[in-house]
Design a protein around this motif. Structure first.
Motif, PDB file in Angstrom:
ATOM      1  N   HIS A  79       0.841  -1.190   0.000  1.00 12.67           N
ATOM      2  CA  HIS A  79       0.000   0.000   0.000  1.00 12.67           C
ATOM      3  C   HIS A  79       0.883   1.250   0.000  1.00 12.67           C
ATOM      4  O   HIS A  79       1.806   1.373   0.803  1.00 12.67           O
ATOM      5  N   GLY A  80       0.615   2.176  -0.902  1.00 10.81           N
ATOM      6  CA  GLY A  80       1.371   3.421  -0.979  1.00 10.81           C
ATOM      7  C   GLY A  80       2.178   3.506  -2.255  1.00 10.81           C
ATOM      8  O   GLY A  80       2.512   2.499  -2.880  1.00 10.81           O
ATOM      9  N   THR A  81       2.476   4.729  -2.661  1.00 13.52           N
ATOM     10  CA  THR A  81       3.336   4.972  -3.817  1.00 13.52           C
ATOM     11  C   THR A  81       4.634   5.603  -3.337  1.00 13.52           C
ATOM     12  O   THR A  81       4.639   6.404  -2.396  1.00 13.52           O
ATOM     13  N   PHE A  82       5.720   5.258  -3.979  1.00 17.51           N
ATOM     14  CA  PHE A  82       7.042   5.684  -3.523  1.00 17.51           C
ATOM     15  C   PHE A  82       7.836   6.217  -4.707  1.00 17.51           C
ATOM     16  O   PHE A  82       7.802   5.653  -5.802  1.00 17.51           O
ATOM     17  N   ARG A 139      13.450   6.712  -3.575  1.00 16.66           N
ATOM     18  CA  ARG A 139      13.254   6.085  -2.268  1.00 16.66           C
ATOM     19  C   ARG A 139      13.336   4.570  -2.376  1.00 16.66           C
ATOM     20  O   ARG A 139      13.920   3.907  -1.507  1.00 16.66           O
ATOM     21  N   GLY A 195      -3.110   3.401  -5.933  1.00 14.41           N
ATOM     22  CA  GLY A 195      -2.140   3.889  -4.972  1.00 14.41           C
ATOM     23  C   GLY A 195      -1.307   2.816  -4.308  1.00 14.41           C
ATOM     24  O   GLY A 195      -1.034   2.876  -3.104  1.00 14.41           O
ATOM     25  N   THR A 196      -0.874   1.811  -5.062  1.00 13.81           N
ATOM     26  CA  THR A 196      -0.032   0.745  -4.531  1.00 13.81           C
ATOM     27  C   THR A 196       1.246   0.640  -5.349  1.00 13.81           C
ATOM     28  O   THR A 196       1.358   1.189  -6.446  1.00 13.81           O
ATOM     29  N   THR A 197       2.218  -0.085  -4.802  1.00 15.79           N
ATOM     30  CA  THR A 197       3.461  -0.374  -5.508  1.00 15.79           C
ATOM     31  C   THR A 197       3.648  -1.877  -5.559  1.00 15.79           C
ATOM     32  O   THR A 197       3.475  -2.561  -4.536  1.00 15.79           O
ATOM     33  N   PHE A 239      10.384   1.291   4.754  1.00 18.43           N
ATOM     34  CA  PHE A 239       9.635   2.081   5.727  1.00 18.43           C
ATOM     35  C   PHE A 239      10.523   2.592   6.865  1.00 18.43           C
ATOM     36  O   PHE A 239      10.031   2.936   7.941  1.00 18.43           O
ATOM     37  N   HIS A 272       4.747  -5.518   9.052  1.00 19.67           N
ATOM     38  CA  HIS A 272       4.388  -5.070   7.712  1.00 19.67           C
ATOM     39  C   HIS A 272       3.193  -5.825   7.131  1.00 19.67           C
ATOM     40  O   HIS A 272       2.792  -5.539   5.992  1.00 19.67           O
ATOM     41  N   ARG A 323       0.409  -3.879   5.582  1.00 16.64           N
ATOM     42  CA  ARG A 323       0.769  -3.071   4.414  1.00 16.64           C
ATOM     43  C   ARG A 323       0.806  -3.876   3.121  1.00 16.64           C
ATOM     44  O   ARG A 323       0.957  -3.307   2.040  1.00 16.64           O
TER      45      ARG A 323
END
Length: 447
Positions: free
Chosen positions: A37-40, A44, A117-119, A147, A382, A385
């Motif tokens: 979950h999340g975009t980076f 990073r 919105g995931t990677t 993280f 994690h 996530r």
């Protein structure tokens, strides 16, 4: 079997997997796909990859050929290579140094944007540095680095870059049974283990493969096959992935438990029967993997990541009609007997290579099963996530057969099947066999 500083010969187990991987043209690799979950930002992710390499010195190793066989040589994390993706410019690929034995890297990592919105990540590992039980132990440090979770870097772990040579450790038998049903007591009564400190003699193993699945509820299951190019697809020709919900996993586990078999034992029989019908035979070789991490007196020296595995092989009568649970129990007894007779070997690498050549050129079909259990513990904080985690064990060239990799994540069972030498239609037929066995049959039986 240690050489100069930063070098040691591969153990019997490691060498067997390395030669198999080479002779089957990459058939031993493990590929794990997961979504975070999340975009980076790309910077990073690359920074996290470099920290990940520092925290896992195993990833800096290279395999080299010597006069005596194969050896690990310690490299440097600075050997990171960034490669363009041939299909999607938004996907980044990193790889380690070349492995001169298999003609490919010991690891490869792909990362790219996913949906909503995931990677997506796709990690491929060489079997000499990672077995089916330690995949999560490679993913966890990557997530720690991504993280910014505190952890040791290369300077703190340089002494552990080379994993211990299990050929030089004291093997202890005992503890569990290969079938996972008869229990440790029954296994010990059938044949107690003897400790030998010279690495030879009557060294018996009592492995255990357990059923998987937890009590929970969830959405419908998904069965996937075919090919894909994205970093999280993890799919290729001849690959089928069956992702059950937690509820379906619990039903299957309870149904198998009521029938006195494990989930992996039942699915081994289902796949062996399908292979026998496909190849027109009546026998199939079953190769069951078992972790050996708790079977050495010096077990505190064995790190979680690495290749510490035993393979138990037995010939199963397959393809017959009748009660599948009854045949699964009979097959479990055969495998359990083979497991009690199993012992680690210490052979010259030339002998290991010849043995692997005989195995890979054998005519009869083979199904190789790894029941990795739950990966939640390995991922630690994690877990929330991560979504869609699955691992596929490749088959490559060689004798016809399939590999079955079972794992449980957040209470849900994932069954990943890869095949070789069975033609293009086999994946679809295997899909039907697994779907009926895993979804239809447990629902139709009253528990």
């Amino acid at each position: 079997m240690s050489g100069r500083e930063g070098e040691r010969a591969l153990s019997d187990t490691e060498a067997a997997f390395a030669y198999t991987h080479a002779l089957t043209r990459g058939g031993g690799r493990l590929t794990t796909s997961f979504t975070v979950h999340g975009t980076f930002a790309p910077e990073r992710v690359e920074r996290a990859v470099r920290r990940w390499l520092g925290r896992l010195p195993l990833l800096s190793l290279r395999i080299a050929g010597t006069e005596g066989g194969l050896c690990f040589r310690q490299g440097t994390p600075a050997a990171l290579r960034t490669e363009p993706d041939p299909v999607d410019s938004a996907v980044a690929t990193w790889a380690g140094a070349d492995d001169t034995v298999a003609g490919e890297r010991l690891w490869r990592l792909r990362a790219g944007p996913g949906q909503a919105g995931t990677t997506c990540f796709r990690l491929t590992l060489h079997p000499a540095i990672c077995d089916g039980y330690s995949v999560g132990r490679f993913v966890r440090p990557l997530l720690d680095a991504l993280f910014d979770t505190p952890g040791p870097d290369a300077a703190d772990r340089s002494a552990r870059a080379l994993p211990p040579d299990t050929d030089e450790l004291t093997y202890e038998g005992g503890g569990g049974c290969v079938c996972g049903v008869c229990g440790a007591g029954s296994a010990r009564r059938a044949g107690a283990a003897t400790v030998h400190r010279d690495g030879r003699g009557d060294r018996r193993s009592h492995g255990r493969t357990s059923g998987v699945g937890e009590r929970a509820a969830g959405p419908v299951s998904e069965l996937r096959g075919g090919s894909g190019a994205g970093p999280c697809d993890g799919r290729a020709a001849g690959v089928v992935t069956l992702a059950l919900t937690p509820y379906e996993s619990r039903r299957l586990r309870d149904w198998c438990g009521a029938g006195q078999v494990t989930v992996s034992g039942f699915l081994t029989t289902v796949l062996a029967d399908a292979l026998a019908r496909e190849t027109g035979g009546t026998e199939v070789t079953a190769a069951t993997a078992m972790s050996l991490r708790r079977r050495y007196a010096e077990r505190t020296l064995i790190a979680e990541p690495g290749c510490v595995l035993g393979i138990v092989r037995a010939r199963l009568n397959a393809g017959a009609a009748g009660d599948p649970l009854g045949r699964a129990r009979a097959n479990a007894a055969v495998l359990c007997s083979a497991g009690r007779a199993w012992r680690p070997e210490r052979r010259a690498h030339a002998g290991i290579r010849h043995a692997v050549e005989r195995e890979t050129t054998a005519r009869g079909p083979e199904v190789c099963v790894v029941d990795a259990g739950s990966v939640d513990t390995a991922l630690g904080p994690h877990v929330a996530r991560i979504t869609g985690l699955r691992t596929v064990a490749a088959r490559g060239a060689g004798r016809p057969g399939s590999s079955l990799y079972l794992s449980s994540f957040k209470g849900a069972l994932t069954v990943a099947l890869a095949s070789r030498g069975l033609g293009e239609g086999w994946a679809a037929r295997a899909e039907r066999e697994l779907s009926e066995a895993v979804l239809t049959r447990p629902v139709s039986v009253r528990l």
